[in-house]
Design an enzyme around this catalytic site. Sequence first.
Site, PDB file in Angstrom:
ATOM      1  NE  ARG A  58      -2.881  -0.910   3.404  1.00  0.00           N
ATOM      2  CZ  ARG A  58      -3.609  -0.357   4.257  1.00  0.00           C
ATOM      3  NH1 ARG A  58      -4.976  -0.391   4.096  1.00  0.00           N
ATOM      4  NH2 ARG A  58      -3.149  -0.213   5.364  1.00  0.00           N
ATOM      5  CD  GLU A  95      -0.856  -4.442  14.436  1.00  0.00           C
ATOM      6  OE1 GLU A  95      -2.032  -4.540  15.196  1.00  0.00           O
ATOM      7  OE2 GLU A  95      -0.809  -3.555  13.429  1.00  0.00           O
TER       8      GLU A  95
END
Length: 170
Positions: A58, A95
Site C-alpha cells: 500500500r 504486530e
Amino acid sequence: MNFKAHIRDVPDFPAPGIVFKDITTLLEHPEAFRAAADALLAFADGLEVDKVVGIESRGFFFAPLLARELGAGFIPARKPGKLPRRTQRQDYELEYGTDALELHAESISPGDKVLVHDDVLATGGTARALCDLVTALGGQVVQCNFLIELTFLGGRQKLEGLPLKALVRY
C-alpha cells in the site's frame, strides 16, 4: 478534508483482533485521493530528496506520485523473492507476526537522500527495517511519512531521531 471519513475499519483482518485501516475507500474517492497526495507532498516541502522508497504494497499508491512530483526516483521495497536483481534483505516483526523486506542492492547510492513512505505506521517494525536497509546501502533517510499513524502501538518510538510525518492519527 476529513480523511478519517474516507478510511474504513475492517475488524479481524488480516488476523483475529486486528482492526485493519482500509484506505481503498479513500483511493476510490477522487477528491480525497488528490487531497491526500497533496498533503503528503506538502510534508516534503523544502526537503532535498533523491529517492522515494515505498513499502509493499500500500506504500506503492502514493510513493511513485511523491517521487514524480519531487523529481526523485521511486524504489519499491518488496517482500522476499519479488525483485529480479541482487537484493539486500532486512527481517522485522509486525504486530501480528514476522516478515522481511528487500531492496535492489544498487538502488540506493551512497549519499542519496531518501524519503520513506508507507500507508500505516503501526509498531514501527516495517519502517525501521526499511530505514536500516537504506542506511546499510549508504543512503540518508531525510523523512518518513505515512498516511496513517496508529499512535497506540508506539511505532514512532522505533523511528526516534528520524523526521516523521503522518496525515491521520488514530
